[in-house]
Scaffold this motif. Structure first.
Motif, PDB file in Angstrom:
ATOM      1  N   ARG A 282       0.844  -1.197   0.000  1.00 50.29           N
ATOM      2  CA  ARG A 282       0.000   0.000   0.000  1.00 50.29           C
ATOM      3  C   ARG A 282       0.879   1.247   0.000  1.00 50.29           C
ATOM      4  NH1 ARG A 282      -5.808  -1.198   0.447  1.00 50.29           N
ATOM      5  NH2 ARG A 282      -5.906  -3.347   1.161  1.00 50.29           N
ATOM      6  N   GLU A 283       0.266   2.369  -0.333  1.00 51.04           N
ATOM      7  CA  GLU A 283       1.000   3.629  -0.429  1.00 51.04           C
ATOM      8  C   GLU A 283       0.775   4.487   0.807  1.00 51.04           C
ATOM      9  OE1 GLU A 283       2.946   5.054  -2.884  1.00 51.04           O
ATOM     10  OE2 GLU A 283       2.980   3.233  -4.059  1.00 51.04           O
ATOM     11  N   GLY A 284       1.844   5.084   1.332  1.00 51.68           N
ATOM     12  CA  GLY A 284       1.736   6.119   2.341  1.00 51.68           C
ATOM     13  C   GLY A 284       1.914   7.473   1.673  1.00 51.68           C
ATOM     14  N   ILE A 285       2.288   8.474   2.446  1.00 49.65           N
ATOM     15  CA  ILE A 285       2.499   9.807   1.869  1.00 49.65           C
ATOM     16  C   ILE A 285       3.733   9.808   0.975  1.00 49.65           C
ATOM     17  CG2 ILE A 285       3.952  10.726   3.717  1.00 49.65           C
ATOM     18  CD1 ILE A 285       1.050  12.581   2.012  1.00 49.65           C
ATOM     19  N   ILE A 286       4.694   8.905   1.242  1.00 45.90           N
ATOM     20  CA  ILE A 286       5.887   8.765   0.410  1.00 45.90           C
ATOM     21  C   ILE A 286       5.655   7.622  -0.576  1.00 45.90           C
ATOM     22  CG2 ILE A 286       8.364   8.286   0.392  1.00 45.90           C
ATOM     23  CD1 ILE A 286       8.507   9.380   3.229  1.00 45.90           C
ATOM     24  N   PRO A 287       5.577   7.880  -1.864  1.00 49.18           N
ATOM     25  CA  PRO A 287       5.309   6.818  -2.839  1.00 49.18           C
ATOM     26  C   PRO A 287       6.393   5.748  -2.822  1.00 49.18           C
ATOM     27  CG  PRO A 287       5.053   8.988  -3.837  1.00 49.18           C
ATOM     28  CD  PRO A 287       5.692   9.202  -2.495  1.00 49.18           C
ATOM     29  N   SER A 288       5.975   4.480  -2.893  1.00 50.18           N
ATOM     30  CA  SER A 288       6.937   3.375  -2.892  1.00 50.18           C
ATOM     31  C   SER A 288       7.802   3.394  -4.145  1.00 50.18           C
ATOM     32  CB  SER A 288       6.197   2.035  -2.781  1.00 50.18           C
ATOM     33  OG  SER A 288       5.283   1.879  -3.855  1.00 50.18           O
ATOM     34  N   ALA A 289       7.285   3.989  -5.247  1.00 50.14           N
ATOM     35  CA  ALA A 289       8.081   4.080  -6.474  1.00 50.14           C
ATOM     36  C   ALA A 289       9.333   4.916  -6.252  1.00 50.14           C
ATOM     37  CB  ALA A 289       7.234   4.680  -7.600  1.00 50.14           C
ATOM     38  N   PHE A 315       8.398  -3.357  10.561  1.00 47.13           N
ATOM     39  CA  PHE A 315       8.204  -4.663   9.939  1.00 47.13           C
ATOM     40  C   PHE A 315       7.697  -5.637  11.002  1.00 47.13           C
ATOM     41  CE2 PHE A 315      11.484  -2.722   7.311  1.00 47.13           C
ATOM     42  CZ  PHE A 315      11.051  -3.010   6.031  1.00 47.13           C
ATOM     43  N   ALA A 316       6.484  -6.141  10.831  1.00 46.44           N
ATOM     44  CA  ALA A 316       6.069  -7.268  11.663  1.00 46.44           C
ATOM     45  C   ALA A 316       6.927  -8.464  11.285  1.00 46.44           C
ATOM     46  CB  ALA A 316       4.590  -7.582  11.436  1.00 46.44           C
ATOM     47  N   THR A 317       7.046  -9.432  12.204  1.00 42.36           N
ATOM     48  CA  THR A 317       7.923 -10.575  11.978  1.00 42.36           C
ATOM     49  C   THR A 317       7.582 -11.258  10.653  1.00 42.36           C
ATOM     50  OG1 THR A 317       8.036 -10.902  14.349  1.00 42.36           O
ATOM     51  CG2 THR A 317       8.779 -12.710  12.986  1.00 42.36           C
ATOM     52  N   LEU A 318       8.587 -11.445   9.811  1.00 42.83           N
ATOM     53  CA  LEU A 318       8.537 -12.139   8.512  1.00 42.83           C
ATOM     54  C   LEU A 318       7.995 -11.281   7.374  1.00 42.83           C
ATOM     55  CD1 LEU A 318       7.272 -15.715   9.517  1.00 42.83           C
ATOM     56  CD2 LEU A 318       9.612 -14.855   9.429  1.00 42.83           C
ATOM     57  N   THR A 319       7.397 -10.096   7.664  1.00 40.57           N
ATOM     58  CA  THR A 319       6.830  -9.312   6.559  1.00 40.57           C
ATOM     59  C   THR A 319       7.899  -8.656   5.704  1.00 40.57           C
ATOM     60  OG1 THR A 319       6.627  -7.367   7.987  1.00 40.57           O
ATOM     61  CG2 THR A 319       4.722  -8.819   7.837  1.00 40.57           C
ATOM     62  N   GLU A 320       9.136  -8.564   6.226  1.00 38.68           N
ATOM     63  CA  GLU A 320      10.190  -7.917   5.435  1.00 38.68           C
ATOM     64  C   GLU A 320      10.524  -8.713   4.177  1.00 38.68           C
ATOM     65  OE1 GLU A 320      12.353 -10.618   8.330  1.00 38.68           O
ATOM     66  OE2 GLU A 320      10.632  -9.262   8.379  1.00 38.68           O
ATOM     67  N   ILE A 323       8.045  -7.950   1.284  1.00 37.23           N
ATOM     68  CA  ILE A 323       8.277  -6.551   0.884  1.00 37.23           C
ATOM     69  C   ILE A 323       9.524  -6.460   0.014  1.00 37.23           C
ATOM     70  CG2 ILE A 323       8.914  -4.261   1.737  1.00 37.23           C
ATOM     71  CD1 ILE A 323       7.177  -4.821   4.180  1.00 37.23           C
ATOM     72  N   LEU A 324      10.596  -7.121   0.440  1.00 31.87           N
ATOM     73  CA  LEU A 324      11.835  -7.121  -0.337  1.00 31.87           C
ATOM     74  C   LEU A 324      11.660  -7.819  -1.670  1.00 31.87           C
ATOM     75  CD1 LEU A 324      14.764  -6.115   0.134  1.00 31.87           C
ATOM     76  CD2 LEU A 324      13.257  -5.923   2.098  1.00 31.87           C
ATOM     77  N   GLY A 335      22.414  -5.354  -2.933  1.00 32.02           N
ATOM     78  CA  GLY A 335      23.121  -4.758  -1.807  1.00 32.02           C
ATOM     79  C   GLY A 335      22.192  -3.969  -0.908  1.00 32.02           C
ATOM     80  N   PRO A 336      21.442  -2.998  -1.451  1.00 31.06           N
ATOM     81  CA  PRO A 336      20.463  -2.287  -0.633  1.00 31.06           C
ATOM     82  C   PRO A 336      19.409  -3.198  -0.012  1.00 31.06           C
ATOM     83  CG  PRO A 336      20.898  -1.062  -2.646  1.00 31.06           C
ATOM     84  CD  PRO A 336      21.605  -2.381  -2.786  1.00 31.06           C
ATOM     85  N   ALA A 337      19.060  -4.292  -0.718  1.00 32.59           N
ATOM     86  CA  ALA A 337      18.084  -5.241  -0.152  1.00 32.59           C
ATOM     87  C   ALA A 337      18.620  -5.853   1.136  1.00 32.59           C
ATOM     88  CB  ALA A 337      17.765  -6.332  -1.175  1.00 32.59           C
ATOM     89  N   LEU A 338      19.897  -6.253   1.130  1.00 29.79           N
ATOM     90  CA  LEU A 338      20.492  -6.812   2.344  1.00 29.79           C
ATOM     91  C   LEU A 338      20.590  -5.742   3.427  1.00 29.79           C
ATOM     92  CD1 LEU A 338      21.878  -9.151   3.829  1.00 29.79           C
ATOM     93  CD2 LEU A 338      24.054  -8.339   2.884  1.00 29.79           C
ATOM     94  N   ALA A 339      20.937  -4.509   3.039  1.00 34.84           N
ATOM     95  CA  ALA A 339      21.019  -3.422   4.020  1.00 34.84           C
ATOM     96  C   ALA A 339      19.679  -3.221   4.708  1.00 34.84           C
ATOM     97  CB  ALA A 339      21.468  -2.133   3.329  1.00 34.84           C
TER      98      ALA A 339
END
Length: 386
Positions: A282-289, A315-320, A323-324, A335-339
């Protein structure tokens, strides 16, 4: 909070609500996401995650003697023992960044050193065995292995760094606790440890999620989750009544105290995080794009930005993992995904607000900076190997 800080907070809130374009569809959607996220959090995480965690924290502060805490987790304890205990304890719990907060506050209030306490604070949400396994299955074995190595090593490095940076404060704190520790012999450690083990078992079993496949070990474990949780809870009630009858009222007061300390800031933080970033998908005020655009490739900026975003989001447990998966499909670099994986589960805006009440502003900012910088560095190294 000083009057100056209260005035600044009130002024900021006034200006924010005065100038916010309330009629904008994006603002309306972000506000709806904030309420939906808090609704989802209250229904899915408070009763079975936070409430047991509050009782565990209360038990730590009442049932566990300061001698025991300082022996195994104090700043003067054997470093190998204290950091091993802190890391292993966090791994066993495998909770989210908010559920670990009352437990962290409990051991720190009882005399745990800033180093072992910080290791515990990071390891609880970061070294989640199930999450690491899911990462390897969904995002690839290399990503899962990199996450495991990074999380385990970071928990120790962050703890040691916090202990070194604030060594003078720890010396003064150790003297205070050394004076306050009573000389009388306390009850056997196995008694409070057994009660807390029962509560931890309840916390773990009550929060086992339904597996996607109705077969195998996890499916069988899920089928008996409530039986195991009820047995664990029954043992806690029996053991507490048998061994800690005189301390039960103190236990409830301590539990209520941790709830009052954590919940208001936690709910405020969840609302803010939901407004800014929205829920998964879902979208917040900051677009995910914008986020996906900013974390492509493997530059210093993209890794640092991914760590910052991960540290602010909840992040609720396992939701990351899902999302990734979506962000990687949209062009996010590995690299950023691992970060984000290393910073996200261990921190969130709600957890930062609560950690500040326990450690203070300076130590909280140092802890957050260590998590963000180490996560960024790990992301750059991993991204360069791809």
């Amino acid at each position: 909070m000083s009057d100056r800080k209260k005035f600044a907070l009130i002024l900021f809130a006034f200006l924010f609500f005065y100038f916010i374009p309330a009629d904008s569809p994006r603002v309306s959607a972000a506000a709806s996401e904030a309420l939906a996220m808090l609704h989802e959090y209250a229904r899915e995480h408070v009763l079975l995650c936070l409430v047991p965690a509050f009782f565990i924290a209360g038990a730590i502060s009442v049932f566990i003697s300061q001698q025991s805490v300082m022996k195994y987790l104090g700043s003067g304890a054997n470093k190998f023992v204290s950091y091993s205990v802190a890391a292993v304890s966090g791994t066993i719990l495998a909770v989210c960044s908010c559920t670990v907060l009352p437990l962290f506050a409990g051991i720190y209030a009882r005399g745990a050193g800033i180093g072992p306490a910080s290791t515990f604070l990071y390891s609880g949400p970061a070294i989640n065995v199930l999450a690491i396994i899911l990462t390897a299955r969904v995002l690839g074995f290399e990503m899962g292995l990199a996450r495991a190595i990074g999380a385990i090593s970071f928990s120790i490095v962050i703890g040691l760094a916090m202990s070194f940076i604030f060594r003078k404060d720890e010396e003064q704190r150790r003297e205070v606790f050394a004076v306050s520790v009573e000389d009388s012999a306390s009850r056997p450690l196995w008694q409070p440890a057994s009660v807390m083990a029962g509560m931890i078992c309840f916390l773990i079993f009550a929060n086992i999620a339904a597996p996607k496949v109705d077969a195998g070990f996890w499916a069988q474990l899920h089928s008996v989750k409530w039986t195991a949780a009820l047995i664990s809870l029954s043992f806690v009630v029996f053991a507490a009544g048998k061994w800690f009858k005189e301390e039960i009222s103190d236990w409830f007061r301590a539990t209520w105290g941790y709830a009052l300390q954590v919940l208001p800031l936690l709910f405020a933080g969840v609302l803010i995080a939901g407004f800014l970033f929205g829920r998964p998908g879902r979208e917040g005020i900051i677009p995910s794009a914008y986020v996906s655009y900013l974390v492509g490739g493997n530059s210093i900026f993209s890794n640092f930005f991914a760590s910052i975003v991960g540290a602010l989001m909840y992040f609720a447990t396992l939701t990351e993992v899902p999302i990734l998966q979506g962000l990687l499909g949209a062009g996010m670099g590995k690299g950023p995904a691992l970060a984000l994986l290393l910073a996200g589960p261990a921190l969130s805006l709600p957890s930062m607000l609560v950690i500040k009440t326990v450690l203070g502003t300076k130590k909280t900012l140092t802890y957050v900076a260590l998590v963000v910088l180490l996560s960024s560095l790990a992301g750059m190294i991993y991204g360069s190997l791809e």
